[in-house]
Design a protein around this motif. Structure first.
Motif, mmCIF file in Angstrom:
data_model
loop_
_atom_site.group_PDB
_atom_site.id
_atom_site.type_symbol
_atom_site.label_atom_id
_atom_site.label_comp_id
_atom_site.label_asym_id
_atom_site.label_seq_id
_atom_site.Cartn_x
_atom_site.Cartn_y
_atom_site.Cartn_z
ATOM 1 N N LEU A 121 0.837 -1.304 -0.023
ATOM 2 C CA LEU A 121 0.004 0.240 0.097
ATOM 3 C C LEU A 121 0.882 1.362 -0.184
ATOM 4 N N LEU A 122 0.133 2.678 -0.969
ATOM 5 C CA LEU A 122 1.170 3.581 -0.770
ATOM 6 C C LEU A 122 0.228 4.790 -0.363
ATOM 7 N N LEU A 123 0.421 5.461 0.079
ATOM 8 C CA LEU A 123 0.020 7.137 0.043
ATOM 9 C C LEU A 123 0.918 8.023 0.084
ATOM 10 N N ILE A 124 0.383 8.799 -0.408
ATOM 11 C CA ILE A 124 0.824 9.968 -1.473
ATOM 12 C C ILE A 124 0.316 11.285 -0.971
ATOM 13 N N PHE A 125 1.059 12.178 -0.326
ATOM 14 C CA PHE A 125 -0.107 13.845 -0.128
ATOM 15 C C PHE A 125 0.921 15.079 -0.042
ATOM 16 N N SER A 126 0.471 16.389 -0.506
ATOM 17 C CA SER A 126 0.891 16.856 -0.249
ATOM 18 C C SER A 126 1.026 17.987 1.166
ATOM 19 N N ALA A 127 0.582 18.371 1.938
ATOM 20 C CA ALA A 127 0.472 19.401 2.266
ATOM 21 C C ALA A 127 1.323 20.742 3.227
ATOM 22 N N LYS A 128 0.507 21.633 3.235
ATOM 23 C CA LYS A 128 1.431 23.008 4.396
ATOM 24 C C LYS A 128 1.328 22.140 5.507
ATOM 25 N N PRO A 129 2.462 23.877 5.768
ATOM 26 C CA PRO A 129 2.669 24.247 7.615
ATOM 27 C C PRO A 129 1.310 25.032 7.333
ATOM 28 N N SER A 130 0.888 25.084 8.989
ATOM 29 C CA SER A 130 -0.585 25.684 9.543
ATOM 30 C C SER A 130 -0.120 27.367 9.609
ATOM 31 N N ARG A 131 1.261 27.342 9.185
ATOM 32 C CA ARG A 131 1.078 28.901 9.860
ATOM 33 C C ARG A 131 2.735 29.222 8.767
ATOM 34 N N PRO A 132 2.614 30.296 8.001
ATOM 35 C CA PRO A 132 3.915 30.587 6.844
ATOM 36 C C PRO A 132 5.243 29.753 8.001
ATOM 37 N N ILE A 133 6.209 29.580 7.146
ATOM 38 C CA ILE A 133 7.086 29.380 7.770
ATOM 39 C C ILE A 133 8.145 29.868 6.669
ATOM 40 N N LYS A 134 9.222 30.820 7.463
ATOM 41 C CA LYS A 134 10.285 31.181 6.586
ATOM 42 C C LYS A 134 11.406 30.819 6.222
ATOM 43 N N LEU A 135 12.982 30.170 5.940
ATOM 44 C CA LEU A 135 13.487 29.002 5.658
ATOM 45 C C LEU A 135 15.216 30.969 7.017
ATOM 46 N N SER A 136 15.154 30.764 7.787
ATOM 47 C CA SER A 136 15.621 30.618 8.347
ATOM 48 C C SER A 136 15.946 30.616 9.416
ATOM 49 N N GLY A 137 16.973 30.753 10.891
ATOM 50 C CA GLY A 137 17.189 29.986 11.653
ATOM 51 C C GLY A 137 18.068 28.801 11.751
ATOM 52 N N HIS A 138 17.409 27.468 12.637
ATOM 53 C CA HIS A 138 17.382 26.446 13.069
ATOM 54 C C HIS A 138 15.844 25.747 12.262
ATOM 55 N N LEU A 139 15.194 24.733 11.452
ATOM 56 C CA LEU A 139 14.486 24.329 11.384
ATOM 57 C C LEU A 139 14.496 22.816 11.866
ATOM 58 N N THR A 140 13.562 22.131 11.868
ATOM 59 C CA THR A 140 13.382 20.355 11.683
ATOM 60 C C THR A 140 12.506 19.858 10.868
ATOM 61 N N PHE A 141 12.530 19.528 10.294
ATOM 62 C CA PHE A 141 11.353 18.507 9.627
ATOM 63 C C PHE A 141 11.322 17.022 9.766
ATOM 64 N N GLY A 142 10.244 15.696 9.918
ATOM 65 C CA GLY A 142 10.955 14.928 9.899
ATOM 66 C C GLY A 142 8.935 13.914 10.406
ATOM 67 N N ILE A 143 9.094 12.511 9.949
ATOM 68 C CA ILE A 143 7.717 12.400 10.144
ATOM 69 C C ILE A 143 7.899 10.567 11.500
ATOM 70 N N TYR A 144 7.508 10.787 12.284
ATOM 71 C CA TYR A 144 7.003 9.844 13.431
ATOM 72 C C TYR A 144 5.896 9.224 14.337
ATOM 73 N N ASP A 145 5.224 8.619 14.052
ATOM 74 C CA ASP A 145 4.452 7.692 15.463
ATOM 75 C C ASP A 145 4.897 8.063 16.578
ATOM 76 N N ALA A 146 4.195 9.276 17.379
ATOM 77 C CA ALA A 146 4.359 9.117 19.138
ATOM 78 C C ALA A 146 4.118 8.142 19.969
ATOM 79 N N SER A 147 2.832 7.101 18.863
ATOM 80 C CA SER A 147 2.849 6.334 19.954
ATOM 81 C C SER A 147 3.839 4.978 19.798
ATOM 82 N N MET A 148 4.840 5.132 18.668
ATOM 83 C CA MET A 148 5.848 4.184 19.099
ATOM 84 C C MET A 148 4.422 3.026 18.227
ATOM 85 N N TYR A 149 3.820 3.122 18.110
ATOM 86 C CA TYR A 149 3.196 1.653 17.092
ATOM 87 C C TYR A 149 3.300 1.608 15.690
#
Length: 215
Positions: A121-149
């Protein structure tokens, strides 16, 4: 029947968090994340491709194969995408965005496309941050399940990608935390989390794209 299928896949993605104290992965995902920025240095989208393991895919086929042909096509795939879009909203679509110390939720995607490739199974999607983000300072992006399931993995560093010339101003690194080092540095906190709520600590183990950009 539709309610049963929706409840089943929602449970597989989310409801197992009720047993977090003994959490360990039951669903395995190979992911690709593309962070997209425009020429002005604004993050405009996070583009995702998630490939699920064969065992989880088989369970989804059992629930959504309405015509019993042992395949997922057409409306069956649409129903999966719609259900996941609704189910994962509460969990921020497993997406972690940090803008100079502030967590930024992911806005709800307009659509999640489901597909099948090589029996997975593949899931494909695109979404925006909930507010504008400028490439400035320190930024991180990742994907993880906090429940560890759900274990979400990036097989190659290239699977955490940047799209846009504006990233040329930034220093970028894919960070893959060493579990032994994390445990050693946070042993007291992790012990407390094990007996209480592990979700706040799980992000320490998550692979992430780390950016440092000039102000």
């Amino acid at each position: 029947m539709k309610f049963h299928r929706s409840l089943s896949i929602a449970a597989l993605f989310c409801l197992a968090a009720a047993s977090q104290a003994g959490a360990h992965p039951h669903v395995f995902v190979d992911a690709r994340l593309e962070v997209v920025a425009d020429d002005d240095g604004n993050v405009t989208a996070l583009q995702n491709v998630w490939r699920f393991d064969e065992f989880f895919t088989s369970s989804v086929i059992l629930d959504y194969d309405a015509n019993m042909d042992n395949q997922l096509t057409g409306k069956e795939l649409t129903d999966i995408g719609d259900t996941v879009r609704e189910s994962l909203a509460e969990y921020g679509y497993y997406t972690q965005i940090n803008d100079n110390g502030e967590d930024v939720p992911l806005a709800e995607p307009d659509v999640i496309h489901a597909d099948m490739m090589d029996g997975q199974l593949l899931l494909i999607f695109s979404a925006k941050p909930s507010r504008p983000i400028k490439l400035s300072g320190h930024l991180t992006f990742g994907i993880y399940d906090a429940s560890m399931y759900t274990a979400i993995d990036f097989q190659r560093d290239e699977d955490l990608a940047m799209i846009g010339d504006a990233f040329g101003r930034c220093k970028a690194a894919v960070v893959r935390p060493d579990p032994d080092e994390i445990i050693s540095q946070n042993s007291d906190a992790l012990t407390a989390a094990f007996f209480n709520d592990p979700t706040d600590m799980s992000k320490l183990f998550a692979t992430r794209l780390d950016l440092t950009c000039p102000d």
